[in-house]
Design a protein around this motif. Sequence first.
Motif, PDB file in Angstrom:
ATOM      1  N   THR A  81     -45.193  -7.419   0.374  1.00  0.00           N
ATOM      2  CA  THR A  81     -46.168  -6.760   1.239  1.00  0.00           C
ATOM      3  C   THR A  81     -46.510  -7.694   2.383  1.00  0.00           C
ATOM      4  O   THR A  81     -46.140  -8.878   2.362  1.00  0.00           O
ATOM      5  CB  THR A  81     -47.445  -6.381   0.460  1.00  0.00           C
ATOM      6  OG1 THR A  81     -48.287  -5.569   1.283  1.00  0.00           O
ATOM      7  CG2 THR A  81     -48.211  -7.616   0.021  1.00  0.00           C
ATOM      8  N   ALA A  82     -47.207  -7.166   3.371  1.00  0.00           N
ATOM      9  CA  ALA A  82     -47.654  -8.019   4.465  1.00  0.00           C
ATOM     10  C   ALA A  82     -48.693  -8.995   3.940  1.00  0.00           C
ATOM     11  O   ALA A  82     -49.513  -8.649   3.092  1.00  0.00           O
ATOM     12  CB  ALA A  82     -48.254  -7.166   5.585  1.00  0.00           C
ATOM     13  N   LYS A  83     -48.645 -10.226   4.419  1.00  0.00           N
ATOM     14  CA  LYS A  83     -49.669 -11.193   4.028  1.00  0.00           C
ATOM     15  C   LYS A  83     -51.026 -10.699   4.504  1.00  0.00           C
ATOM     16  O   LYS A  83     -51.171 -10.218   5.619  1.00  0.00           O
ATOM     17  CB  LYS A  83     -49.370 -12.574   4.618  1.00  0.00           C
ATOM     18  CG  LYS A  83     -48.279 -13.315   3.861  1.00  0.00           C
ATOM     19  CD  LYS A  83     -48.236 -14.780   4.252  1.00  0.00           C
ATOM     20  CE  LYS A  83     -47.241 -15.528   3.371  1.00  0.00           C
ATOM     21  NZ  LYS A  83     -47.170 -16.953   3.711  1.00  0.00           N
ATOM     22  N   GLN A  84     -52.007 -10.846   3.624  1.00  0.00           N
ATOM     23  CA  GLN A  84     -53.340 -10.347   3.946  1.00  0.00           C
ATOM     24  C   GLN A  84     -54.140 -11.353   4.772  1.00  0.00           C
ATOM     25  O   GLN A  84     -53.902 -12.556   4.724  1.00  0.00           O
ATOM     26  CB  GLN A  84     -54.100 -10.026   2.648  1.00  0.00           C
ATOM     27  CG  GLN A  84     -53.477  -8.862   1.888  1.00  0.00           C
ATOM     28  CD  GLN A  84     -53.423  -7.609   2.718  1.00  0.00           C
ATOM     29  OE1 GLN A  84     -54.453  -7.045   3.055  1.00  0.00           O
ATOM     30  NE2 GLN A  84     -52.237  -7.151   3.060  1.00  0.00           N
ATOM     31  N   LEU A  98     -35.954  -5.606  -0.503  1.00  0.00           N
ATOM     32  CA  LEU A  98     -37.083  -4.771  -0.912  1.00  0.00           C
ATOM     33  C   LEU A  98     -37.580  -3.914   0.248  1.00  0.00           C
ATOM     34  O   LEU A  98     -37.947  -2.743   0.063  1.00  0.00           O
ATOM     35  CB  LEU A  98     -38.218  -5.646  -1.435  1.00  0.00           C
ATOM     36  CG  LEU A  98     -38.097  -6.127  -2.886  1.00  0.00           C
ATOM     37  CD1 LEU A  98     -39.014  -7.314  -3.134  1.00  0.00           C
ATOM     38  CD2 LEU A  98     -38.418  -4.999  -3.853  1.00  0.00           C
ATOM     39  N   SER A  99     -37.562  -4.477   1.450  1.00  0.00           N
ATOM     40  CA  SER A  99     -38.041  -3.738   2.614  1.00  0.00           C
ATOM     41  C   SER A  99     -37.179  -2.526   2.906  1.00  0.00           C
ATOM     42  O   SER A  99     -37.645  -1.553   3.528  1.00  0.00           O
ATOM     43  CB  SER A  99     -38.108  -4.659   3.837  1.00  0.00           C
ATOM     44  OG  SER A  99     -39.038  -5.713   3.621  1.00  0.00           O
ATOM     45  N   ARG A 100     -35.924  -2.539   2.452  1.00  0.00           N
ATOM     46  CA  ARG A 100     -35.065  -1.360   2.629  1.00  0.00           C
ATOM     47  C   ARG A 100     -35.612  -0.164   1.867  1.00  0.00           C
ATOM     48  O   ARG A 100     -35.350   0.989   2.222  1.00  0.00           O
ATOM     49  CB  ARG A 100     -33.636  -1.664   2.179  1.00  0.00           C
ATOM     50  CG  ARG A 100     -32.864  -2.558   3.141  1.00  0.00           C
ATOM     51  CD  ARG A 100     -31.517  -2.962   2.571  1.00  0.00           C
ATOM     52  NE  ARG A 100     -30.699  -1.810   2.221  1.00  0.00           N
ATOM     53  CZ  ARG A 100     -29.542  -1.912   1.549  1.00  0.00           C
ATOM     54  NH1 ARG A 100     -29.107  -3.099   1.195  1.00  0.00           N
ATOM     55  NH2 ARG A 100     -28.851  -0.832   1.255  1.00  0.00           N
ATOM     56  N   ALA A 101     -36.371  -0.429   0.796  1.00  0.00           N
ATOM     57  CA  ALA A 101     -36.959   0.664   0.018  1.00  0.00           C
ATOM     58  C   ALA A 101     -38.116   1.320   0.758  1.00  0.00           C
ATOM     59  O   ALA A 101     -38.613   2.367   0.329  1.00  0.00           O
ATOM     60  CB  ALA A 101     -37.426   0.156  -1.347  1.00  0.00           C
TER      61      ALA A 101
END
Length: 367
Positions: free
Chosen positions: A148-151, A291-294
């Motif tokens: 996920t994007a870093k918060q 994972l980003s391909r999902a």
Amino acid sequence: MNTRDLPPLPGGSGQARAIAELNERSREIFRQIVESYLATGEPVGSRNLARILPMALSPASIRNVMSDLEQAGLIYAPHTSAGRLPTEHGLRFFVDALLELGDVGQEEQGRIEAQMRAAASRHTFESALTEASVLLSGISRGAGVVVTAKQNPRLRHIEFVRLDPGRALVVLVSDDGSVENRLLDLPVGLPAGALQEASNFLNARIRGRTLGEVRGEIEAARAAMKQELDEITGRLVDAGLARSVGPSEERQLIVRGQANLLDDLRAAEDLERIRLLFSDLESQKDVIDLLSRAEGGEGVRIFIGSENKLFSLSGSSMIAAPFRDGSQTIVGVVGVIGPTRLNYARIVPMVDFTARVVSRMLERGRV
């Protein structure tokens, strides 16, 4: 669940046509070969198949069908006179055309939601995502993964600590008590008291807010900052904010349960495969990219073996599903990485359900 088209098989359209024309008997024999492999990891022969098939067939008839399946590129013999195992193309065909998905039971749904809520009660997005990866790891006996994007957390305190004439440490203390340190190059000619002045300036504005919010306010009130701080100290504040916020596209990877991959090793080649998979997991950028391909579609995505470059050596699979925030924007992916003989029927709905739980929590503002 979304399915994907069967990748081109070695030998071209002739083999693809042979697969499409498989009759019910051939499909059932193929299903039993795959399900036996997923359960045991071992090849299965015609005599064993004759005992477990729901139809009466002689070993000789089964061998004829197995020969056709082998010519179609769906199964292969790992050793001379051995039984048969599914190829990666065979696994893809099984997943896309024959896989019967199970359901996530009410008790299991309740357990997953309760554990996720407990993690979210600690008020950190990362703790909830870590719990998701732990849950999926335990369910699958593989490695649970989240990207996920870093918060950009809400902060309590910020401090600049000089390390040497040219560098300082930016210490960020979040409302949840977590601490993050980041290195910062200092402007040339920085006055002795500038670090404390910069800390005081930011702490007067930062409590309970994110660095991104503070950065936007300071950009809008540039004239006020110039009145309070000299030019070089103002540059320090700018540099500290830029270094702390970081690029918006920065991603983080959470992996839990790698030790599960060491269970049930059957041969030296299994150990080598796991060694290669551990090496894959260490290359975080490649795992994040995969994972980003999902994120590119709805529902669960399944990547098998050499269908992706990352797992071409380790022969591993990944099952992944995206999750969304309150605005229905995809903000990350949860999944499982493990050997190609993952229990797809059980893990696919589990990954899908876990992604939905994370999405619901984000929509309700619980993390």
